[in-house]
Write an enzyme that holds these catalytic residues in place. Structure first.
Site, PDB file in Angstrom:
ATOM      1  N   ALA A 206      -1.904   5.005   2.868  1.00 59.31           N
ATOM      2  CA  ALA A 206      -2.852   4.433   2.894  1.00 59.31           C
ATOM      3  C   ALA A 206      -3.067   3.298   3.939  1.00 59.31           C
ATOM      4  CB  ALA A 206      -3.017   3.678   1.353  1.00 59.31           C
TER       5      ALA A 206
ATOM      6  N   LEU B 282       0.898  -1.231   0.100  1.00 61.13           N
ATOM      7  CA  LEU B 282      -0.009   0.109   0.055  1.00 61.13           C
ATOM      8  C   LEU B 282       0.962   1.378   0.235  1.00 61.13           C
ATOM      9  CD1 LEU B 282      -2.530  -1.144   2.727  1.00 61.13           C
ATOM     10  CD2 LEU B 282      -3.042  -0.649   0.414  1.00 61.13           C
ATOM     11  N   ASP B 283       0.119   2.359  -0.483  1.00 60.84           N
ATOM     12  CA  ASP B 283       0.992   3.607  -0.318  1.00 60.84           C
ATOM     13  C   ASP B 283       1.139   3.814   1.074  1.00 60.84           C
ATOM     14  OD1 ASP B 283       1.053   4.444  -3.205  1.00 60.84           O
ATOM     15  OD2 ASP B 283      -0.810   5.175  -3.295  1.00 60.84           O
ATOM     16  N   PRO B 284       2.345   4.631   1.341  1.00 58.79           N
ATOM     17  CA  PRO B 284       2.567   4.929   2.840  1.00 58.79           C
ATOM     18  C   PRO B 284       1.241   5.736   3.718  1.00 58.79           C
ATOM     19  CG  PRO B 284       4.424   5.497   1.383  1.00 58.79           C
ATOM     20  CD  PRO B 284       3.388   5.354   0.618  1.00 58.79           C
TER      21      PRO B 284
END
Length: 222
Positions: free
Chosen positions: A15, A11-13
């Protein structure tokens, strides 16, 4: 006993949400798991642009007409429903410059951290544009300039770019404020356990057989 462990999509940081973790022989199925449709809930802001397309990035200047509230005459709830409904099931998406896409073996995220000029990174991103699948796109909440959507998408789709692409339809830009992955294939948050509460017992008691995790993909919207 030592088990091999891998994950099927980070996941994006900024998210939160589901990450599929594979243990033992299931690590051989990582690619199949990564190909499963994923559902997200995304909140983004119209009229705001950062270099990363999320709220952790450096804010960028926008033309006067793209600033809030100058674009608002175009942005009605009715028109927003129409735009979401008309979004092509397969469309060519340009990834954000802060991403894990690679150029000559280096992730764009790393190149940005090393000081590669943003203009060059943007050119590299455009070279990395690719077709992504949008299975469904649903409006959950609209409180201008904020918008929350639920999206079921295929592999390689950047929700940050999707929010920005929606905003572009109204003559402005969009920045993601929050993102949660709520489903991978048929597995939902209800099937998960928080890393903060994970115990060795959970590793065995909450493990899902791989055959339960690989259903057929949904049909693409016509």
């Amino acid at each position: 006993q030592v088990f091999r462990v891998g994950h099927a999509g980070a996941l994006d940081p900024f998210a939160s949400g589901l990450v599929a973790v594979c243990i033992g022989p299931a690590t051989r199925m990582v690619e199949a798991l990564m190909a499963l449709p994923k559902e997200y809930v995304l909140t983004f802001q119209f009229g705001k642009l950062t270099h990363s397309l999320d709220d952790t990035g450096i804010q960028q200047a926008l033309p006067v007409e793209a600033q809030y509230p100058n674009f608002m005459p175009q942005l009605t709830k009715t028109r927003l429903f129409e735009v979401l409904a008309s979004f092509p099931p397969g469309y060519v998406q340009t990834p954000p410059i802060i991403s894990n896409k690679k150029f000559q073996g280096n992730r764009l995220r790393r190149l940005a951290a090393e000081g590669v000029p943003e203009s060059l990174l943007q050119e590299l991103c455009e070279l990395k544009a690719h077709t992504v699948q949008i299975y469904s796109l649903e409006l959950l909440e609209f409180d201008p300039p904020l918008c929350t959507v639920r999206a079921l998408v295929g592999r390689g789709t950047y929700l940050r770019s999707l929010g920005d692409d929606i905003a572009k339809k109204f003559g402005t830009r969009g920045t993601s404020l929050s993102l949660k992955r709520t489903r991978i294939g048929q597995q939902t948050l209800a099937d998960s356990v928080s890393l903060a509460n994970l115990s060795l017992q959970d590793v065995f008691s909450r493990t899902i057989p791989i055959e339960r995790v690989l259903p057929q993909e949904p049909q693409t919207r016509s």
